[in-house]
Write a protein that holds these residues in place. Structure first.
Motif, PDB file in Angstrom:
ATOM      1  N   ALA A  59     -48.871  -7.353 -28.504  1.00 20.81           N
ATOM      2  CA  ALA A  59     -48.305  -6.004 -28.513  1.00 20.81           C
ATOM      3  C   ALA A  59     -46.861  -6.032 -28.998  1.00 20.81           C
ATOM      4  CB  ALA A  59     -48.405  -5.377 -27.122  1.00 20.81           C
ATOM      5  N   ASP A  60     -46.089  -7.018 -28.580  1.00 21.35           N
ATOM      6  CA  ASP A  60     -44.704  -7.145 -29.046  1.00 21.35           C
ATOM      7  C   ASP A  60     -44.666  -7.395 -30.547  1.00 21.35           C
ATOM      8  OD1 ASP A  60     -43.653  -6.743 -26.530  1.00 21.35           O
ATOM      9  OD2 ASP A  60     -43.304  -8.873 -26.129  1.00 21.35           O
ATOM     10  N   ALA A  77     -43.051  -4.928 -33.405  1.00 18.13           N
ATOM     11  CA  ALA A  77     -42.018  -5.413 -34.326  1.00 18.13           C
ATOM     12  C   ALA A  77     -42.397  -5.139 -35.780  1.00 18.13           C
ATOM     13  CB  ALA A  77     -41.787  -6.903 -34.106  1.00 18.13           C
ATOM     14  N   VAL A  78     -43.646  -5.391 -36.132  1.00 19.67           N
ATOM     15  CA  VAL A  78     -44.103  -5.135 -37.499  1.00 19.67           C
ATOM     16  C   VAL A  78     -44.057  -3.643 -37.803  1.00 19.67           C
ATOM     17  CG1 VAL A  78     -46.106  -5.267 -39.052  1.00 19.67           C
ATOM     18  CG2 VAL A  78     -45.489  -7.234 -37.633  1.00 19.67           C
ATOM     19  N   LEU A  79     -44.487  -2.822 -36.862  1.00 21.36           N
ATOM     20  CA  LEU A  79     -44.455  -1.374 -37.051  1.00 21.36           C
ATOM     21  C   LEU A  79     -43.026  -0.886 -37.247  1.00 21.36           C
ATOM     22  CD1 LEU A  79     -45.664   1.466 -37.085  1.00 21.36           C
ATOM     23  CD2 LEU A  79     -45.546   1.435 -34.573  1.00 21.36           C
ATOM     24  N   VAL A  81     -40.028   4.720 -31.316  1.00 23.59           N
ATOM     25  CA  VAL A  81     -41.344   4.146 -31.012  1.00 23.59           C
ATOM     26  C   VAL A  81     -41.128   3.013 -30.025  1.00 23.59           C
ATOM     27  CG1 VAL A  81     -43.293   2.878 -31.980  1.00 23.59           C
ATOM     28  CG2 VAL A  81     -42.290   4.773 -33.252  1.00 23.59           C
ATOM     29  N   TRP A  82     -41.807   3.060 -28.883  1.00 21.57           N
ATOM     30  CA  TRP A  82     -41.560   2.019 -27.888  1.00 21.57           C
ATOM     31  C   TRP A  82     -42.784   1.165 -27.577  1.00 21.57           C
ATOM     32  CZ3 TRP A  82     -44.180   2.067 -23.279  1.00 21.57           C
ATOM     33  CH2 TRP A  82     -44.737   3.282 -22.873  1.00 21.57           C
ATOM     34  N   GLY A  83     -43.893   1.460 -28.203  1.00 26.26           N
ATOM     35  CA  GLY A  83     -45.078   0.635 -27.972  1.00 26.26           C
ATOM     36  C   GLY A  83     -46.073   0.795 -29.097  1.00 26.26           C
ATOM     37  N   ALA A  84     -46.828  -0.274 -29.356  1.00 30.24           N
ATOM     38  CA  ALA A  84     -47.871  -0.221 -30.384  1.00 30.24           C
ATOM     39  C   ALA A  84     -48.904  -1.288 -30.080  1.00 30.24           C
ATOM     40  CB  ALA A  84     -47.274  -0.439 -31.768  1.00 30.24           C
ATOM     41  N   VAL A  95     -48.183  -2.157 -42.161  1.00 28.64           N
ATOM     42  CA  VAL A  95     -48.412  -2.761 -40.842  1.00 28.64           C
ATOM     43  C   VAL A  95     -49.644  -3.656 -40.888  1.00 28.64           C
ATOM     44  CG1 VAL A  95     -48.926  -2.299 -38.408  1.00 28.64           C
ATOM     45  CG2 VAL A  95     -47.239  -0.901 -39.618  1.00 28.64           C
ATOM     46  N   ALA A  96     -50.703  -3.186 -41.520  1.00 29.62           N
ATOM     47  CA  ALA A  96     -51.921  -3.990 -41.639  1.00 29.62           C
ATOM     48  C   ALA A  96     -51.634  -5.302 -42.350  1.00 29.62           C
ATOM     49  CB  ALA A  96     -53.001  -3.201 -42.382  1.00 29.62           C
ATOM     50  N   ALA A  97     -50.878  -5.241 -43.447  1.00 27.87           N
ATOM     51  CA  ALA A  97     -50.536  -6.459 -44.184  1.00 27.87           C
ATOM     52  C   ALA A  97     -49.671  -7.386 -43.334  1.00 27.87           C
ATOM     53  CB  ALA A  97     -49.812  -6.100 -45.477  1.00 27.87           C
TER      54      ALA A  97
END
Length: 92
Positions: free
Chosen positions: A19-20, A24-26, A38-41, A72-74
């Protein structure tokens, strides 16, 4: 204990690390002012769930989703079929 845990503790630790990493990527794929909101993904089964601080920021994230989803996917080496945004007050 958590660092050496097995079973559920290990899965919890691995989930938190992933999740971290996803967050970070997002954040790197978003404009700087939006990244701080944004605080979570979490990416699960092709769905990227993004947690934002307010409905206004949620609308902005939804609007930009087609632009950042591929980045993000990449960055994660995974595919994203859907972006879901949830509004949660979250942290600080």
């Amino acid at each position: 204990m958590l660092a050496e845990g097995t079973g559920i503790l290990r899965r919890l630790r691995e989930g938190a690390v992933e999740a971290d990493r996803t967050l970070a990527v997002l954040r790197q794929a978003l404009p700087p002012d939006m990244a701080t909101r944004v605080w979570g993904a979490v990416l699960k089964d092709g769905t990227l769930t993004v947690l934002v601080r307010s409905a206004a920021w949620g609308t902005r994230v939804r609007y930009l989703a087609p632009e950042f989803a591929d980045k993000v996917a990449a960055g994660l080496g995974a595919s994203i079929d859907r972006v879901k945004v949830k509004v949660r007050a979250g942290r600080g």
